[in-house]
Write a protein that holds these residues in place. Structure first.
Motif, PDB file in Angstrom:
ATOM      1  N   ASN A   1      11.296  -0.875  31.251  1.00  0.00           N
ATOM      2  CA  ASN A   1      10.525  -1.098  30.025  1.00  0.00           C
ATOM      3  C   ASN A   1       9.017  -1.059  30.293  1.00  0.00           C
ATOM      4  N   PRO A   2       8.522   0.051  30.828  1.00  0.00           N
ATOM      5  CA  PRO A   2       7.101   0.112  31.214  1.00  0.00           C
ATOM      6  C   PRO A   2       6.140   0.078  30.035  1.00  0.00           C
ATOM      7  N   ASN A   3       6.630   0.304  28.811  1.00  0.00           N
ATOM      8  CA  ASN A   3       5.746   0.320  27.656  1.00  0.00           C
ATOM      9  C   ASN A   3       5.756  -0.978  26.863  1.00  0.00           C
ATOM     10  N   TYR A   4       6.554  -1.954  27.276  1.00  0.00           N
ATOM     11  CA  TYR A   4       6.521  -3.251  26.607  1.00  0.00           C
ATOM     12  C   TYR A   4       5.113  -3.820  26.744  1.00  0.00           C
ATOM     13  N   PRO A   5       4.501  -4.297  25.669  1.00  0.00           N
ATOM     14  CA  PRO A   5       3.138  -4.832  25.762  1.00  0.00           C
ATOM     15  C   PRO A   5       2.983  -5.913  26.829  1.00  0.00           C
ATOM     16  N   TYR A   6       3.956  -6.811  26.941  1.00  0.00           N
ATOM     17  CA  TYR A   6       3.870  -7.867  27.960  1.00  0.00           C
ATOM     18  C   TYR A   6       3.785  -7.258  29.353  1.00  0.00           C
ATOM     19  N   ILE A   7       4.598  -6.246  29.607  1.00  0.00           N
ATOM     20  CA  ILE A   7       4.612  -5.579  30.908  1.00  0.00           C
ATOM     21  C   ILE A   7       3.304  -4.819  31.129  1.00  0.00           C
ATOM     22  N   VAL A   8       2.856  -4.103  30.115  1.00  0.00           N
ATOM     23  CA  VAL A   8       1.628  -3.303  30.223  1.00  0.00           C
ATOM     24  C   VAL A   8       0.442  -4.195  30.561  1.00  0.00           C
TER      25      VAL A   8
ATOM     26  N   LEU B   1       2.036  -4.483  34.973  1.00  0.00           N
ATOM     27  CA  LEU B   1       1.695  -3.192  35.572  1.00  0.00           C
ATOM     28  C   LEU B   1       0.395  -3.265  36.375  1.00  0.00           C
ATOM     29  N   PRO B   2      -0.599  -4.070  35.953  1.00  0.00           N
ATOM     30  CA  PRO B   2      -1.795  -4.201  36.806  1.00  0.00           C
ATOM     31  C   PRO B   2      -1.478  -4.765  38.187  1.00  0.00           C
ATOM     32  N   LYS B   3      -0.452  -5.600  38.297  1.00  0.00           N
ATOM     33  CA  LYS B   3      -0.078  -6.153  39.601  1.00  0.00           C
ATOM     34  C   LYS B   3       0.459  -5.059  40.518  1.00  0.00           C
ATOM     35  N   VAL B   4       1.254  -4.165  39.957  1.00  0.00           N
ATOM     36  CA  VAL B   4       1.774  -3.049  40.754  1.00  0.00           C
ATOM     37  C   VAL B   4       0.627  -2.145  41.187  1.00  0.00           C
ATOM     38  N   ALA B   5      -0.321  -1.915  40.280  1.00  0.00           N
ATOM     39  CA  ALA B   5      -1.503  -1.103  40.632  1.00  0.00           C
ATOM     40  C   ALA B   5      -2.324  -1.781  41.726  1.00  0.00           C
ATOM     41  N   ASP B   6      -2.434  -3.106  41.660  1.00  0.00           N
ATOM     42  CA  ASP B   6      -3.172  -3.842  42.689  1.00  0.00           C
ATOM     43  C   ASP B   6      -2.469  -3.749  44.041  1.00  0.00           C
TER      44      ASP B   6
END
Length: 235
Positions: free
Chosen positions: A199-206, A210-215
């Motif tokens: 669910n990568p587009n769920y607002p909570y996840i976005v 997702l910033p944690k994975v980018a970090d």
């Protein structure tokens, strides 16, 4: 994933995430990662090919998603730890009075990634260890920061690392992470597993995760795996 299985509380979490996303340009900002030194104390040369770690750092969706991208990790399961078996259900845990914390059980190859490295990622990008009984928009004891040590050595390493980070003033405030032994882990419901990836587009996840994975990719580039290790565990 069967979306009809998603509980009211899970939907509320998503709604809160959406509101935060809408107001992010005003008064809200996602947690920034903290660059920290690796632990001075870590495990000895590994003998076993497989080891497990259980960590609690807020909503398990994001914590699971981070560790699924760490090289050397072979499985990450979202679940509950700290309470009893008969209360290890999402709706019950969400009441905040079961003793459980949303947690992840990480299976890893210690010859590829050490327990100390898992803790470095945990404290640096997976959550904020200075927040007491909350992470981001989620509050309650079920979102506490805790290390559920699986061995006496893990307990010793975790406590030593917390003392090391506090002594170095690595964070603006003291670390509140608890270290506890002897608590069983119970897998969460199937609709919570692999939630970030599915669910990568769920607002909570976005907004929150997702910033944690980018970090992780930015700060631990040599340890980052582009393809996540998805769990097959279901409850």
């Amino acid at each position: 994933m069967n979306f009809k299985q998603t509980t009211f509380t899970a939907l509320l979490r998503i709604t809160v995430g959406a509101l935060l996303l809408q107001t992010a340009g005003c008064s809200f900002a996602a947690e920034d990662p903290v660059v920290i030194a690796p632990p001075q104390l870590d495990e000895a040369a590994p003998i076993a090919k497989t080891e497990t770690a259980v960590l609690s750092g807020g909503c398990f969706w994001g914590v699971q998603g981070v560790f699924q991208h760490l090289r050397g990790v072979t499985d990450v399961v979202s679940g509950y730890a700290g309470g009893e078996a008969n209360t290890a259900q999402y709706e019950t845990v969400s009441g905040g009075d079961t003793g459980h914390a949303e947690s992840v059980k990480i299976t890893f190859d210690p010859s590829q990634v050490s327990y100390g490295t898992l803790l470095q990622v945990f404290f640096s990008v997976a959550h904020n260890p200075t927040e007491l009984n909350r992470q981001g928009p989620d509050s309650g004891t079920q979102y506490r920061s805790e290390v559920f040590a699986q061995t006496p050595e893990q307990h010793r390493i975790a406590e030593a690392y917390i003392k090391q980070l506090d002594a170095a003033h690595s964070f603006g405030q003291p670390i509140v992470t608890k270290v506890e032994d002897g608590k069983a882990f119970y897998p969460a419901e199937s609709y919570h597993q692999n939630f970030l990836t599915l669910n990568p587009n769920y607002p909570y996840i976005v907004y929150n995760d997702l910033p944690k994975v980018a970090d992780l990719k930015k700060l631990f580039s040599t340890r980052y795996s582009e393809t996540p290790v998805l769990t097959k565990v279901s409850s």
